[in-house]
Write a protein that holds these residues in place. Structure first.
Motif, PDB file in Angstrom:
ATOM      1  N   LEU A 100     -20.914 -27.290 -48.310  1.00  0.00           N
ATOM      2  CA  LEU A 100     -19.555 -27.995 -48.261  1.00  0.00           C
ATOM      3  C   LEU A 100     -19.805 -26.907 -46.571  1.00  0.00           C
ATOM      4  O   LEU A 100     -19.696 -25.504 -46.586  1.00  0.00           O
ATOM      5  CB  LEU A 100     -18.941 -27.422 -49.203  1.00  0.00           C
TER       6      LEU A 100
ATOM      7  N   VAL B 288     -12.573 -28.827 -49.943  1.00  0.00           N
ATOM      8  CA  VAL B 288     -13.068 -29.419 -49.817  1.00  0.00           C
ATOM      9  C   VAL B 288     -13.952 -30.177 -51.666  1.00  0.00           C
ATOM     10  O   VAL B 288     -13.439 -31.101 -51.934  1.00  0.00           O
ATOM     11  CB  VAL B 288     -13.937 -30.220 -48.725  1.00  0.00           C
TER      12      VAL B 288
ATOM     13  N   GLN C 296     -15.226 -33.976 -45.907  1.00  0.00           N
ATOM     14  CA  GLN C 296     -15.641 -33.231 -44.807  1.00  0.00           C
ATOM     15  C   GLN C 296     -15.898 -33.595 -43.709  1.00  0.00           C
ATOM     16  O   GLN C 296     -15.785 -35.542 -43.119  1.00  0.00           O
ATOM     17  CB  GLN C 296     -16.766 -33.163 -45.531  1.00  0.00           C
TER      18      GLN C 296
ATOM     19  N   PRO D  16     -19.935 -31.909 -39.124  1.00  0.00           N
ATOM     20  CA  PRO D  16     -20.534 -31.112 -39.104  1.00  0.00           C
ATOM     21  C   PRO D  16     -20.896 -29.974 -38.542  1.00  0.00           C
ATOM     22  O   PRO D  16     -21.213 -30.043 -37.810  1.00  0.00           O
ATOM     23  CB  PRO D  16     -20.889 -30.615 -40.654  1.00  0.00           C
TER      24      PRO D  16
ATOM     25  N   GLY E 184     -16.483 -26.908 -45.268  1.00  0.00           N
ATOM     26  CA  GLY E 184     -14.597 -26.902 -45.523  1.00  0.00           C
ATOM     27  C   GLY E 184     -14.537 -26.233 -46.896  1.00  0.00           C
ATOM     28  O   GLY E 184     -13.581 -26.062 -46.564  1.00  0.00           O
TER      29      GLY E 184
ATOM     30  N   LEU F  47     -16.714 -36.886 -51.113  1.00  0.00           N
ATOM     31  CA  LEU F  47     -17.240 -35.543 -50.326  1.00  0.00           C
ATOM     32  C   LEU F  47     -17.368 -36.786 -48.453  1.00  0.00           C
ATOM     33  O   LEU F  47     -17.029 -35.695 -47.517  1.00  0.00           O
ATOM     34  CB  LEU F  47     -18.687 -35.073 -50.466  1.00  0.00           C
TER      35      LEU F  47
END
Length: 497
Positions: A90, A96, A261, A265, A92, A257
């Motif tokens: 993850l 998230v 997300q 990223p 966030g 997700l």
């Protein structure tokens, strides 16, 4: 059996890519270099050192949303390390992860059972999912006055009434590092074949050392979210979502997700997750030696001061586990509030994690050193000396719970199963009515007395006589009311059709 525990495949891939020194014709726009002049040692040179590994999804770096290479391998290694069947990175934070696990297990209008004092991201997840939630009040520790998790009897009664619930959602440990045994609660939910989702943001290190409580995964929770950055060595916003068992629809969680997300990223954050996992996999208990040593150096002379810590000496509650990496300090003599103690520590270069009217939370981690502990110890001794030099000869009354409520005060939190509350994204049309005229109406605002910070009312919840009496008690005690338009609570916002 996953092999290569001593590797960090994603981090190694990013380093190899940086060493190519290729010309970048892809995002991000900084092209792994600082594009303005700055003196050596200036802010720009610090910034430049961050950029080498900040790339995007390329043929050699993999894709978070469809991992097939080093990211897939890194997540497999993480699952092996933490004891999960499947782990997802993850970028966030736990936020998230909480959003995704709720959206993955319930559809609009479906019902979940939720611990009342959860992080706001859980509430936001309920709002996004359009779920109905039965909000269970937590038990309140009589020694500290702090909320933990709901009691076994309350959960059992709730499960009997709402056996069609899609999930039980818990949050443990609390911000102060306190946790109760989740195993009975998890077993109760599993008796009805209902999955248990745990926000374990503050416990990514649990289960890795005898000094720490067991992790929610070890206690057989189905979905567990952890903030790897909080106590381990990952960068801020680095977290993990762990899955096990067949009670949750994993494809739907994965789909959620992808919705919450970023499609771009941060590779440095993901690489830091890979490295944090590698440290645990290779160093095991030794990864925590330095941090635990820092804690022991802090507390060894605490008895020479008026400061005390929850989980030590007489301030231990039966049935409560205390995380040694969360040192929760307070002034037993009541000369300093939690906020004042925090400020005194800051003046001595000890920066606290958080403070409230009573307590100061000092968070340790894998990066803590003996020097940190000695500095904090010296700061506390110095503050004690200053307090004694300014002592006016009047003995304050020692107390622990001056700002918190004990179990005996929790008349609102009796063992009765609450009615479900519908969570939605749209704001309610509302009007203000006098508090004593609101009984039987539905609230259109949050009402959160602080401390202890447990919502007494959520929007959509029916206002009962018990709730009004509880709010009047908070008024009498002078609690700060958060969320309500009228902080004096003479009026309250209620729904209008």
């Amino acid at each position: 059996m996953v092999v290569g525990k001593d590797r960090a495949p994603l981090f190694e891939t990013l380093v190899a890519h940086a060493r190519l020194q290729a010309h970048a014709f892809h995002v991000p726009g900084h092209k792994q270099r600082v594009t303005w002049e700055g003196e050596e040692g200036s802010a720009t040179s610090y910034y430049g050192s961050l950029l080498d590994l900040d790339v995007t999804e390329l043929s050699d770096t993999d894709d978070l949303h469809h991992p097939e290479g080093p990211l897939m391998e890194a997540q497999l290694l993480a699952a092996d390390c933490f004891g999960a069947e499947e782990t997802r990175f993850l970028i966030g934070g736990s936020t998230v992860g909480n959003l995704a696990m709720i959206m993955g297990v319930c559809s609009p209008g479906e019902l979940v059972i939720v611990q009342r004092n959860v992080h706001k991201s859980i509430i936001h997840g309920l709002m996004l999912a359009g779920a109905r939630a039965v909000l269970l009040p937590p038990d309140v520790d009589v020694v500290s006055g702090l909320a933990t998790v709901p009691g076994d009897q309350l959960l059992e009664a709730t499960l009997e009434r709402y056996s069609d619930a899609k999930a039980v959602i818990l949050s443990s440990p609390n911000y102060y590092g306190m946790s109760k045994d989740l195993k009975p609660l998890i077993a109760l939910a599993h008796k009805y074949d209902i999955p248990v989702l745990v926000d374990e943001a503050h416990g990514p290190h649990f289960g890795f050392h005898p000094s720490f409580p067991q992790s929610a995964l070890q206690l057989e929770a189905d979905l567990v979210v952890q903030s790897t950055h909080k106590m381990l060595s990952a960068m801020t916003m680095g977290a993990m979502l762990h899955m096990q068992g067949n009670r949750v629809p994993r494809p739907l969680v994965r789909q959620a997700l992808t919705m919450v997300q970023s499609s771009s990223p941060s590779f440095p954050i993901m690489a830091s997750l890979d490295l944090a996992r590698k440290q645990l996999h290779t160093q095991k208990e030794l990864a925590f030696y330095s941090g635990l040593e820092a804690v022991s150096h802090t507390i060894k002379d605490l008895h020479l001061t008026s400061f005390r810590a929850l989980g030590y000496g007489e301030y231990i509650s039966e049935g409560i586990s205390y995380d040694p990496f969360k040192l929760v300090l307070f002034d037993e003599s009541a000369k300093l509030s939690g906020f004042e103690l925090r400020d005194e520590l800051l003046q001595r270069k000890c920066v606290a994690e958080m403070a409230d009217a009573q307590y100061v939370v000092m968070a340790f981690g894998t990066g803590s050193t003996r020097a940190d502990g000695e500095c904090l110890r010296a700061a506390l001794l110095d503050i004690e000396t200053r307090l004694r030099s300014n002592y006016d000869g009047i003995d304050p009354i020692p107390q622990v719970m001056t700002s918190h409520t004990s179990s005996s005060d929790q008349s609102f939190y009796a063992i009765s199963v609450p009615e479900p509350v519908l969570f939605r994204r749209e704001a309610y049309s509302s009007q203000a009515v006098p508090l004593d005229k609101s009984i039987g109406l539905k609230a259109a605002e949050w009402v959160i007395p602080y401390p202890p910070g447990i919502p007494v009312l959520y929007p959509g919840e029916t206002i009962t006589l018990e709730i009004v009496e509880q709010l009047q008690q908070w008024q009498h005690k002078g609690a700060q009311i958060q969320g309500a338009q009228d902080p004096e609570l003479q009026f309250i916002q209620i729904q209008v059709k």
